[in-house]
Design a protein around this motif. Structure first.
Motif, mmCIF file in Angstrom:
data_model
loop_
_atom_site.group_PDB
_atom_site.id
_atom_site.type_symbol
_atom_site.label_atom_id
_atom_site.label_comp_id
_atom_site.label_asym_id
_atom_site.label_seq_id
_atom_site.Cartn_x
_atom_site.Cartn_y
_atom_site.Cartn_z
ATOM 1 N N ARG A 152 0.798 -1.222 0.000
ATOM 2 C CA ARG A 152 0.000 0.000 0.000
ATOM 3 C C ARG A 152 0.831 1.272 0.000
ATOM 4 N N ALA A 153 2.065 1.211 0.488
ATOM 5 C CA ALA A 153 2.889 2.419 0.542
ATOM 6 C C ALA A 153 4.085 2.380 -0.407
ATOM 7 N N THR A 154 4.262 1.290 -1.158
ATOM 8 C CA THR A 154 5.499 1.137 -1.928
ATOM 9 C C THR A 154 5.674 2.220 -2.986
ATOM 10 N N THR A 155 4.591 2.591 -3.664
ATOM 11 C CA THR A 155 4.710 3.614 -4.709
ATOM 12 C C THR A 155 5.108 4.951 -4.101
ATOM 13 N N ALA A 156 4.462 5.320 -3.010
ATOM 14 C CA ALA A 156 4.792 6.582 -2.346
ATOM 15 C C ALA A 156 6.231 6.577 -1.835
ATOM 16 N N ILE A 157 6.681 5.452 -1.317
ATOM 17 C CA ILE A 157 8.065 5.361 -0.823
ATOM 18 C C ILE A 157 9.053 5.524 -1.977
ATOM 19 N N ALA A 158 8.798 4.835 -3.094
ATOM 20 C CA ALA A 158 9.697 4.932 -4.246
ATOM 21 C C ALA A 158 9.768 6.368 -4.761
ATOM 22 N N LEU A 159 8.629 7.038 -4.835
ATOM 23 C CA LEU A 159 8.630 8.431 -5.273
ATOM 24 C C LEU A 159 9.381 9.305 -4.283
ATOM 25 N N GLY A 160 9.269 8.996 -2.993
ATOM 26 C CA GLY A 160 10.022 9.728 -1.992
ATOM 27 C C GLY A 160 11.517 9.574 -2.170
ATOM 28 N N VAL A 161 11.953 8.364 -2.512
ATOM 29 C CA VAL A 161 13.379 8.125 -2.771
ATOM 30 C C VAL A 161 13.840 8.927 -3.985
ATOM 31 N N LEU A 162 13.031 8.941 -5.041
ATOM 32 C CA LEU A 162 13.389 9.725 -6.232
ATOM 33 C C LEU A 162 13.474 11.213 -5.896
ATOM 34 N N ARG A 163 12.565 11.697 -5.057
ATOM 35 C CA ARG A 163 12.622 13.105 -4.646
ATOM 36 C C ARG A 163 13.903 13.389 -3.860
ATOM 37 N N LEU A 164 14.309 12.463 -3.000
ATOM 38 C CA LEU A 164 15.541 12.645 -2.237
ATOM 39 C C LEU A 164 16.748 12.791 -3.161
ATOM 40 N N MET A 165 16.664 12.194 -4.350
ATOM 41 C CA MET A 165 17.759 12.313 -5.318
ATOM 42 C C MET A 165 17.616 13.544 -6.201
ATOM 43 N N GLY A 166 16.615 14.372 -5.911
ATOM 44 C CA GLY A 166 16.443 15.596 -6.672
ATOM 45 C C GLY A 166 15.639 15.451 -7.941
ATOM 46 N N CYS A 167 14.958 14.322 -8.116
ATOM 47 C CA CYS A 167 14.165 14.095 -9.330
ATOM 48 C C CYS A 167 12.824 14.827 -9.218
ATOM 49 N N ASP A 168 12.380 15.363 -10.335
ATOM 50 C CA ASP A 168 11.078 16.029 -10.374
ATOM 51 C C ASP A 168 10.005 14.990 -10.677
ATOM 52 N N VAL A 169 9.259 14.619 -9.662
ATOM 53 C CA VAL A 169 8.172 13.655 -9.839
ATOM 54 C C VAL A 169 6.828 14.332 -9.580
ATOM 55 N N THR A 170 6.806 15.654 -9.764
ATOM 56 C CA THR A 170 5.582 16.422 -9.503
ATOM 57 C C THR A 170 4.366 15.896 -10.260
ATOM 58 N N PRO A 171 4.513 15.467 -11.538
ATOM 59 C CA PRO A 171 3.333 14.950 -12.235
ATOM 60 C C PRO A 171 2.705 13.734 -11.565
#
Length: 318
Positions: free
Chosen positions: A275-294
């Motif tokens: 239930r949280a895996t997608t949100a966690i993965a996006l959080g990791v990408l954000r920590l690396m400075g990736c723009d996942v705003t969409p």
């Protein structure tokens, strides 16, 4: 001594009701681990997140030119929801090699897509092997076996030439030897990798040279995300929200997500909940400075009470 990390908290009415522990790794395009939470070098079973590697093994074994391209390659690497358009492609792949759905060795299942399941029940139809979410992978394995004159009924044996090829391809992509050999839920052999090795493997697909076999797998998945999952499936919808991303979940809380840039996040939630895996993965990408705003909508997971939001799942670190 490294320990599992707190990856998410489930907050209900201001109260921390549950906690998801696990591990997560984020690789930059050079392959360096820019984010490392928990036991990123410990082996995990990748489950269906390994399907792209299995599809690649089938493609390079000689099934590609005749049967695996476009939606057919995407469904070989996917976990489809058993809709009619999925079943049609599975049957087409089998028919190209003189086979029918009776050759499939995945277990019979109802489709994951609820409207499709309800329609089958109304029609008086039962569950079937072709509706099982791994039937695309199994059809590709059968195609590769026929193409090479390998034993067809025994295609799921760990010693079968195709499965030995799957292991070799997986180990080469991951840059490490399989830590464990298991049997997946669909009956196919499954090769354990470290979370970092799994991240290296999926990253290699998106960074492969255009036109190469690994890139063909990545491009098919990204061009036809509805065959990787299905109507409303989170993997499908996330790939649509982030064009160029390759996303593939697996059972027991595994998820891989690689952007076109090569930035890659891989998650394993130790309690097995997705239930949280997608949100966690996006959080990791954000920590690396990736723009996942969409894909911001996928970062917000409501906790419901009486059918309305009364809390949320908070990804850690925020």
């Amino acid at each position: 001594m490294p320990e599992l990390a707190v990856l998410a908290e489930v907050i209900r009415s201001g109260f921390v009701e549950s906690v998801h522990y696990g591990s997560a790794v984020g690789l930059d395009p050079s392959g360096r681990a820019e984010v490392a939470l928990g036991l990123v070098n410990a082996p995990v079973l990748p489950r269906s997140s390994a399907k792209p590697f299995q599809a690649l093994a089938c493609l390079t074994a000689g099934a590609g030119a005749r049967a695996l391209a476009g939606p057919r390659l995407a469904i070989a690497a996917g976990s489809h929801t058993g809709e009619d358009f999925h079943v049609r492609v599975v049957r087409e792949v089998l028919a190209d090699y003189g086979l029918d759905t009776g050759a499939l060795r995945c277990p019979p299942s109802w489709p994951e897509d609820q409207p499709t399941m309800h329609e089958l029940i109304r029609q008086g139809a039962g569950f079937s092997r072709e509706r099982m979410n791994c039937s695309g992978k199994h059809a590709a394995m059968l195609a590769a076996s026929v193409a090479n004159n390998w034993d067809v009924p025994g295609y799921l044996s760990p010693e079968h030439p195709l499965q030995l090829r799957v292991r070799s391809v997986t180990e080469e992509l991951a840059g490490e030897k399989a830590a464990h050999v298991a049997v997946d839920g669909c009956g196919a052999p499954l090769f354990g990798l470290s979370l970092t090795g799994l991240a290296r493997a999926v990253q290699s697909l998106v960074l492969a040279a255009p036109g190469s076999a690994p890139r063909q797998v990545a491009d098919a998945m990204r061009a036809h995300p509805e065959y990787v999952g299905g109507t409303g499936h989170p993997n499908t919808e996330l790939m649509r929200a982030l064009p160029g991303a390759l996303v593939k979940g697996g059972a027991e809380g595994v998820l891989v997500a690689a952007l076109a840039s090569g930035h890659t996040a891989v998650v394993k939630v130790i309690d097995g909940s997705p239930r949280a895996t997608t949100a966690i993965a996006l959080g990791v990408l954000r920590l690396m400075g990736c723009d996942v705003t969409p894909a911001a909508a996928f970062e917000h997971v409501d906790v419901l009470g009486g059918g309305v939001p009364v809390g949320r799942i908070a990804v850690m670190p925020a």
